[in-house]
Design a protein around this motif. Structure first.
Motif, PDB file in Angstrom:
ATOM      1  N   ALA A  13       0.960  -1.280   0.306  1.00 25.11           N
ATOM      2  CA  ALA A  13      -0.154  -0.078   0.102  1.00 25.11           C
ATOM      3  C   ALA A  13       0.877   1.156  -0.067  1.00 25.11           C
ATOM      4  O   ALA A  13       0.524   2.293  -0.662  1.00 25.11           O
ATOM      5  N   ARG A  14       1.973   1.300   0.778  1.00 23.70           N
ATOM      6  CA  ARG A  14       2.878   2.536   0.748  1.00 23.70           C
ATOM      7  C   ARG A  14       3.737   2.844  -0.559  1.00 23.70           C
ATOM      8  O   ARG A  14       3.949   3.763  -0.770  1.00 23.70           O
ATOM      9  N   THR A  15       3.798   1.690  -1.390  1.00 24.46           N
ATOM     10  CA  THR A  15       4.799   2.008  -2.718  1.00 24.46           C
ATOM     11  C   THR A  15       3.657   1.942  -3.725  1.00 24.46           C
ATOM     12  O   THR A  15       4.122   1.571  -4.746  1.00 24.46           O
ATOM     13  N   ALA A  16       2.362   1.808  -3.630  1.00 23.90           N
ATOM     14  CA  ALA A  16       1.416   2.131  -4.590  1.00 23.90           C
ATOM     15  C   ALA A  16       1.528   3.532  -5.385  1.00 23.90           C
ATOM     16  O   ALA A  16       2.244   4.413  -4.733  1.00 23.90           O
ATOM     17  N   CYS A  17       1.408   3.601  -6.723  1.00 22.38           N
ATOM     18  CA  CYS A  17       1.435   4.690  -7.537  1.00 22.38           C
ATOM     19  C   CYS A  17       0.502   5.744  -6.920  1.00 22.38           C
ATOM     20  O   CYS A  17      -0.702   5.518  -6.580  1.00 22.38           O
TER      21      CYS A  17
END
Length: 97
Positions: free
Chosen positions: A86-90
């Protein structure tokens, strides 16, 4: 081969394990982008540990201490991997929701 729900769950868990290990291998061998590499690793972690939990649940023998450790630790690894995903989502994906 009898197709009981437990046998079907066991088969699906082995398929998910294979996919998870494949994602791990892809991230280690082919991926050069560090963010993509971490996302592939996290997806593999979710698949492998979820499949492990399914196999522990459908087993017919008594649970061992290793099974209990997997039941306690697997959700922690899954939650951590999902949090990182979730933290590395675009950023554009979040704005569209």
């Amino acid at each position: 081969m009898d197709l009981t729900p437990a046998a079907l769950a066991r088969l699906a868990s082995w398929i998910a394990t294979g996919l998870g290990v494949g994602l791990w291998a892809w991230s280690w061998i082919r991926e050069t982008n560090p963010i993509q590499k971490q996302r592939f690793l996290d997806c593999g972690v979710v698949l492998v540990f979820a499949a492990t939990l399914v196999r522990v649940v459908v087993q017919e023998r008594e649970m061992t201490p290793i099974d209990w450790a997997l039941v306690l630790l697997s959700p922690l690894f899954i939650a951590a991997a999902l949090w990182r995903l979730a933290r590395t989502a675009c950023p554009g994906d979040v704005e569209r929701r």
